[in-house]
Design an enzyme around this catalytic site. Structure first.
Site, PDB file in Angstrom:
ATOM      1  N   HIS A  93      -7.881  -5.391  -0.016  1.00 31.29           N
ATOM      2  CA  HIS A  93      -6.582  -4.728   0.072  1.00 31.29           C
ATOM      3  C   HIS A  93      -5.771  -5.213   1.278  1.00 31.29           C
ATOM      4  O   HIS A  93      -4.551  -5.324   1.212  1.00 31.29           O
ATOM      5  CB  HIS A  93      -6.799  -3.215   0.148  1.00 31.29           C
ATOM      6  N   ASP A  94      -6.455  -5.493   2.376  1.00 27.81           N
ATOM      7  CA  ASP A  94      -5.776  -5.930   3.596  1.00 27.81           C
ATOM      8  C   ASP A  94      -5.046  -7.258   3.444  1.00 27.81           C
ATOM      9  O   ASP A  94      -4.282  -7.640   4.335  1.00 27.81           O
ATOM     10  CB  ASP A  94      -6.791  -6.065   4.743  1.00 27.81           C
ATOM     11  N   ASP A 117      -8.580  -6.941  -4.373  1.00 21.93           N
ATOM     12  CA  ASP A 117      -8.171  -5.606  -3.927  1.00 21.93           C
ATOM     13  C   ASP A 117      -8.709  -4.572  -4.918  1.00 21.93           C
ATOM     14  O   ASP A 117      -8.190  -4.444  -6.024  1.00 21.93           O
ATOM     15  CB  ASP A 117      -6.646  -5.544  -3.847  1.00 21.93           C
ATOM     16  N   SER A 160       0.839  -1.197   0.000  1.00 23.76           N
ATOM     17  CA  SER A 160       0.000   0.000   0.000  1.00 23.76           C
ATOM     18  C   SER A 160       0.883   1.259   0.000  1.00 23.76           C
ATOM     19  O   SER A 160       1.754   1.389  -0.856  1.00 23.76           O
ATOM     20  CB  SER A 160      -0.919  -0.045   1.216  1.00 23.76           C
ATOM     21  N   ARG A 181     -11.944   6.644   9.863  1.00 27.43           N
ATOM     22  CA  ARG A 181     -11.393   5.295   9.914  1.00 27.43           C
ATOM     23  C   ARG A 181     -12.428   4.256   9.472  1.00 27.43           C
ATOM     24  O   ARG A 181     -12.100   3.299   8.769  1.00 27.43           O
ATOM     25  CB  ARG A 181     -10.908   4.983  11.330  1.00 27.43           C
TER      26      ARG A 181
END
Lengths: 389, 207
Positions: free
Chosen positions: A362-363, A329, A163, A233
């Site tokens: 994405h994580d 992702d 990232s 967040r």
């Protein structure tokens, strides 16, 4: 070894006096920033793992993502939890601390010990706040280069990160090609997309809409824009996941109740989960840091620094690259990685690329992904053979 | 794509490897599990790169330390600059490409030499199956039925020579292998190769 029974550190104190190694720089080594400011007094907080060999040829720099920190593989003093990439970094792990000297530093603009908006401005004795100069990915990498210089390391064996960490990896390879033997940019892009800038802007506006933000002076005024940062967040967290991952984890399941309450309580488990993510985040992260670091990602466009041609950023490079993306992702999709790979091919660089199958979004780069580990082991192993370590 | 007949296949790979000058820059298009790349890296000390369509193939190659990207011969060769490699190799893959002529032209553009190996559809056993049984050929080395084969552009050795002429490629070397992996008579005429060669390997350069 870390003492897990120790009490948790105060995040405000960590911004200036972190529970980490710190390299401090004065006017003889200013940090020259892209916005034109030269920081005369600045510091960079970092952790190291493993042993630097005599030839100083086994150093791996790990670059952290947006809300990461230097505690890549050891207890975070603020949260008391383990490091953020213990699946990848550690004894016997793909980035093996028995074999390599691993360095991870907090980014400039961050809030865990490297100079940023939560740090004290030496000229005023108050927190920098919005008087802190705007930060870029290249500024972060410049600061890391000063640290590597201070550690007496000429060439990094590898620079790795996902990232925003991957953006720093690419910037390292472009700015200091001779000092990067191999590069592992994961789930990243050579430029931040319009959609991603848009998501960041929503997050920033949420922070700034919180009256407790106080025009950025909340530290001086003794308040915290916790609600705004928490919403930021929550929104961002959704972008790190995928619909299949959310569905698998939560579906439409209700939280501790049999039926909807016909209210705005967190009826659904996914709501409860997001609220928890938001609340735990504000306890460890500075709101202004969030503004600065998201902005640094927005400004990142490596090709723009090279006449709009990404391949020029890597012209003549001898660095060995391994690029990886994940099928689910959608924040940094495979097409972003392919653009990097095409540029590296056009530059004649040595590059491997694989799109890894995962439904975790994405994580995925932070999680247990056996294919990512196998790829990383293979790449680092062959690079180590080529490097003679 | 790699042929399942390991014995024949290894001779084919060795033959390709022999054509590569040690220390050169090589791109293997459709590198599969990386067997040829590994052989080239070990025996010819080359700077070996690969492109492979299948995710599993690429992951395996990278895990064994090879420099391989996930990509498609039909679309991704255009990304490379002219003369990027000393050799561009297409081993047992041209019959699976959508546009063999375009792929060959790209190979000759990005490589100073191109090496192509392919199964010969003009081999007597193939002809026999069509002629006597009236069926599309299925052999040990080409075991697919017509409806599930990834091989969509079969050619004979004669056909391939026609393609070389069409794109202006110069044939520096050509070798035909019989079904057992032995070389078919070096000075034999094309028609003989076309009948008895189970597969062929061509070393080409730009005309």
């Amino acid at each position: 070894m870390s003492d897990f029974s120790a009490s948790l550190a105060d995040p405000l104190r960590e911004a200036n006096e972190p529970t980490s190694e710190v390299a401090r720089f004065g006017p003889d080594t200013p940090l020259l920033m892209d916005c034109g400011v030269a920081l005369d007094h600045w510091q960079i907080a970092y952790q190291t793992y493993g042993t630097l060999n005599a030839a100083k040829s086994n150093a791996i720099l790990v670059c952290h993502a947006l809300t990461g920190d230097q505690h890549v593989a050891s207890r975070n003093p603020v949260t008391g939890k383990g490091g953020w990439w213990t699946a990848m970094v550690g004894s016997g792990k793909p980035i093996d601390t028995d074999r390599f000297f691993v360095i991870c530093a907090n980014v400039v603009g961050g809030c865990t010990g490297t100079t940023g908006p939560a740090s004290t401005n030496p000229e005023t004795g108050k927190p920098w706040g919005l008087f802190f100069p705007m930060v870029t990915i290249r500024d972060m990498v410049r600061a890391q280069r000063h640290l590597i210089d201070a550690l007496g390391i000429e060439t990094l064996f590898c620079v790795a990160g996902g990232s925003m960490g991957g953006m720093q990896v690419l910037q390292w390879a472009a700015s200091y090609a001779d000092r990067v033997f191999s590069a592992l940019p994961l789930a990243t892009a050579a430029k931040h997309s319009a959609q991603n800038i848009a998501f960041h802007e929503v997050g920033r506006q949420a922070v700034m809409a919180d009256p407790e933000w106080r025009g950025g002076r909340y530290l001086e005024e003794g308040t915290r824009p916790s609600k705004g940062l928490s919403v930021a967040r929550m929104g961002a967290h959704i972008t790190y996941l995928s619909e299949p991952a959310l569905h698998r984890k939560f579906g439409r399941k209700l939280q501790d109740r049999e039926a909807p309450t016909f209210s705005f309580d967190a009826d659904f488990q996914v709501e409860s989960y997001l609220r928890y993510q938001g609340l735990s985040f504000v306890e460890r992260f500075d709101a202004n840091s969030y503004l600065y670091v998201t902005r640094a990602m927005d400004y990142f466009d490596l090709a723009a620094d090279h006449d709009g041609v990404l391949a020029k950023a890597f012209a003549g490079t001898k660095t060995r690259f391994c690029v990886a993306s994940f099928t689910s992702d959608w924040l940094f999709p495979t097409s972003d990685s392919r653009a990097i790979v095409h540029a590296l091919n056009a530059a004649g660089a040595s590059v491997s690329f694989v799109e890894l199958e995962s439904d975790k979004g994405h994580d995925a780069f932070l999680l247990e992904e056996p294919n990512l580990f196998a790829t990383t082991r293979g790449f680092i192993g062959s690079a180590a053979r080529a490097r003679g370590i | 794509m790699t042929l399942p007949d390991l014995h024949t296949n290894r001779i084919d790979l060795k033959l390709v490897a022999e054509m590569v000058t040690p220390g050169s820059r090589v791109l293997d298009v459709g590198c599969g599990d990386g067997a040829l790349l590994a052989l080239l890296a070990e025996t010819r000390d080359v700077d070996a790169r690969g492109i492979e369509l299948s995710r599993e193939g690429v992951a395996g190659c990278v895990a064994r330390g090879l420099s391989v990207i996930q990509g498609d011969a039909d679309t991704d060769l255009t990304e490379y600059p002219d003369d990027a490699f000393d050799y561009v190799i297409l081993s047992q893959t041209i019959q699976a490409t959508r546009n063999p002529r375009f792929v060959l032209e790209q190979m000759l553009r990005i490589g100073r030499r191109a090496i192509i190996s392919f199964p010969n559809f003009g081999h007597w056993r193939m002809r026999g199956q069509v002629f006597f049984m009236g069926r599309m050929p299925v052999t040990d080395s080409l075991p697919y039925d017509w409806w599930d084969t990834p091989n969509i552009h079969f050619c004979t050795i004669r056909d391939f020579v026609t393609l070389c002429d069409a794109v202006g490629a110069v044939k520096e070397r050509a070798v035909a292998l019989d079904a057992a992996g032995g070389r078919v008579g070096v000075s034999a005429p094309w028609w003989f190769w076309n009948l008895f060669g189970a597969q062929a390997v061509f070393l080409l350069k730009r005309g």
